[in-house]
Design a protein around this motif. Sequence first.
Motif, short mmCIF file in Angstrom:
data_model
loop_
_atom_site.label_atom_id
_atom_site.label_comp_id
_atom_site.label_asym_id
_atom_site.label_seq_id
_atom_site.Cartn_x
_atom_site.Cartn_y
_atom_site.Cartn_z
N ILE A 30 0.87 -1.13 -0.09
CA ILE A 30 -0.02 -0.08 0.11
C ILE A 30 0.83 1.27 0.08
O ILE A 30 0.63 2.17 -0.71
CB ILE A 30 -0.91 0.00 1.22
CG1 ILE A 30 -1.92 -1.15 1.15
CG2 ILE A 30 -1.50 1.38 1.36
CD1 ILE A 30 -2.81 -1.43 2.42
N MET A 31 1.86 1.28 0.84
CA MET A 31 2.85 2.59 0.83
C MET A 31 3.65 2.71 -0.37
O MET A 31 3.85 3.67 -0.76
CB MET A 31 3.74 2.27 2.12
CG MET A 31 2.96 2.32 3.31
SD MET A 31 2.07 3.75 3.71
CE MET A 31 3.43 4.95 3.40
N THR A 32 3.94 1.46 -1.08
CA THR A 32 4.86 1.78 -2.36
C THR A 32 3.86 2.43 -3.28
O THR A 32 4.28 3.10 -4.19
CB THR A 32 5.34 0.28 -2.74
OG1 THR A 32 5.99 -0.20 -1.67
CG2 THR A 32 5.94 0.54 -3.88
N THR A 33 2.30 2.07 -3.38
CA THR A 33 1.81 2.42 -4.46
C THR A 33 1.28 3.70 -4.25
O THR A 33 1.46 4.74 -5.00
CB THR A 33 0.20 1.55 -4.32
OG1 THR A 33 0.60 0.19 -4.44
CG2 THR A 33 -0.70 2.06 -5.41
N TRP A 34 0.95 4.24 -2.79
CA TRP A 34 1.09 5.56 -2.47
C TRP A 34 2.23 6.47 -2.81
O TRP A 34 1.94 7.44 -3.36
CB TRP A 34 0.57 5.65 -0.86
CG TRP A 34 0.50 7.26 -0.42
CD1 TRP A 34 -0.63 8.06 -0.35
CD2 TRP A 34 1.73 7.80 0.23
NE1 TRP A 34 -0.09 9.20 0.17
CE2 TRP A 34 1.19 9.10 0.47
CE3 TRP A 34 2.98 7.67 0.42
CZ2 TRP A 34 2.01 10.18 1.25
CZ3 TRP A 34 3.74 8.50 0.99
CH2 TRP A 34 3.39 9.79 1.41
N ALA A 35 3.15 6.05 -2.54
CA ALA A 35 4.59 6.90 -2.77
C ALA A 35 4.71 7.18 -4.35
O ALA A 35 4.93 8.40 -4.79
CB ALA A 35 5.75 6.13 -2.34
N LEU A 36 4.24 6.30 -5.04
CA LEU A 36 4.37 6.10 -6.52
C LEU A 36 3.47 7.36 -6.99
O LEU A 36 3.68 8.10 -7.92
CB LEU A 36 4.34 4.91 -7.23
CG LEU A 36 5.46 4.08 -7.13
CD1 LEU A 36 5.27 2.62 -7.59
CD2 LEU A 36 6.87 4.52 -7.58
N GLU A 37 2.03 7.24 -6.55
CA GLU A 37 1.14 7.82 -7.11
C GLU A 37 1.35 9.20 -6.29
O GLU A 37 0.82 10.44 -7.32
CB GLU A 37 -0.36 7.36 -6.22
CG GLU A 37 -0.87 6.12 -6.87
CD GLU A 37 -1.81 5.68 -6.43
OE1 GLU A 37 -2.53 6.38 -5.42
OE2 GLU A 37 -2.57 4.70 -6.80
N ASN A 38 1.91 9.57 -5.46
CA ASN A 38 1.94 10.91 -4.78
C ASN A 38 3.31 11.61 -5.50
O ASN A 38 2.96 12.82 -5.86
CB ASN A 38 2.50 10.77 -3.51
CG ASN A 38 2.72 12.16 -2.97
OD1 ASN A 38 1.75 12.74 -2.56
ND2 ASN A 38 3.94 12.54 -2.56
N GLY A 39 4.20 10.85 -6.15
CA GLY A 39 5.33 11.61 -7.00
C GLY A 39 4.64 11.86 -8.15
O GLY A 39 5.02 12.71 -8.76
N ILE A 40 3.97 11.10 -8.72
CA ILE A 40 3.46 11.23 -10.22
C ILE A 40 2.50 12.43 -10.15
O ILE A 40 2.33 13.42 -11.05
CB ILE A 40 2.54 10.04 -10.85
CG1 ILE A 40 3.74 8.97 -11.09
CG2 ILE A 40 2.13 10.46 -11.95
CD1 ILE A 40 2.91 7.60 -11.42
N GLU A 41 1.63 12.55 -9.17
CA GLU A 41 0.66 13.65 -8.95
C GLU A 41 1.17 15.01 -8.57
O GLU A 41 1.02 16.00 -9.22
CB GLU A 41 -0.14 13.56 -7.62
CG GLU A 41 -1.14 12.25 -8.00
CD GLU A 41 -2.20 11.93 -6.74
OE1 GLU A 41 -1.77 12.52 -5.70
OE2 GLU A 41 -3.23 10.97 -6.68
N THR A 42 2.44 14.80 -7.90
CA THR A 42 3.34 16.05 -7.71
C THR A 42 3.83 16.53 -9.02
O THR A 42 3.79 17.80 -9.22
CB THR A 42 4.14 15.77 -6.54
OG1 THR A 42 3.50 15.33 -5.37
CG2 THR A 42 5.06 17.33 -6.38
#
Length: 296
Positions: A186-198
């Motif tokens: 879950i945290m890996t998916t969140w980190a990747l999505e957060n980076g792409i969104e930023t």
Amino acid sequence: MKDAFSTLHPIINFSFFTTVILFTMFMMQPVFLMISFLASITYSIYLNGRRAVLFNLCAMLPLLILAAVMNPLFNHEGATILTYFPGGNPLTLESLIYGLAAATMFVTVIIWFSCYNAVMTSDKFIYLFGRIIPAISLVLSMILRFVPKFKAQIKVVSNGQKCMGRDVTNGNFIQRSKNGMKIVSIMTTWALENGIETADSMRSRGYGLSGRTSFSIFRFDTRDYLVAASILIPALFAFIVVATGKVFIAYYPWFIMNETTLLSVVTYIAYGILCFFPMMIDITEDIKWHVMKSKI
């Protein structure tokens, strides 16, 4: 804000940390190291309070001892032999002293970087380097703010999983391992999505485009000029004295250090002023604030 030094112009904050970290890394003179070490611990405690005390005692102190012990085990240089290890390798006084100095330097740099992360926020870093190196400054800014955001998010995810009975504290060893892997996923998916969104958000705002203007609350005023001079003068004085060889250190083959003279004492005082400068500003502002409160 509690820390008055953080309210100064970002270039003052960045220049200060760059100066003291470079001095700490490349000038391993024992007095210089102790001054920088004490200043970094004091400032980190002022910034982070009890968390800094726990961090210094639980993380930095064991690391300091481990690094100091490891050097004599692998480095056998030095002319003063104290004893011999079972394998026949010598234990030298110089390797012990250098190991302690290197460990102090390593720990001090880490503590200074913890202070840097508390003072140099992402908006300050982007303000300084956004136009020069926009892509790299954005990536570095995201990296610096990633750790605290990750820690906060993993608490949210862990509490959510605990409510469903899927936390790392639930079940047997195999079940706890599966729950832990689920949280990591879950945290890996969140980190990747957060980076792409930023990245997408900054691109949609035209970040990095030539001619793009941006709002900034930072202004270089008279106070910043005075502080810049107060930092630059002791830093230049210490650098000149060190560059001319008046203050020096040699660990191998013999431990040799400069004698204590009037010039060296003045240099230590100048370097102490440089390292403790944020605390001097904070203490001065705290005194002013208490005086103003007493007059109300």
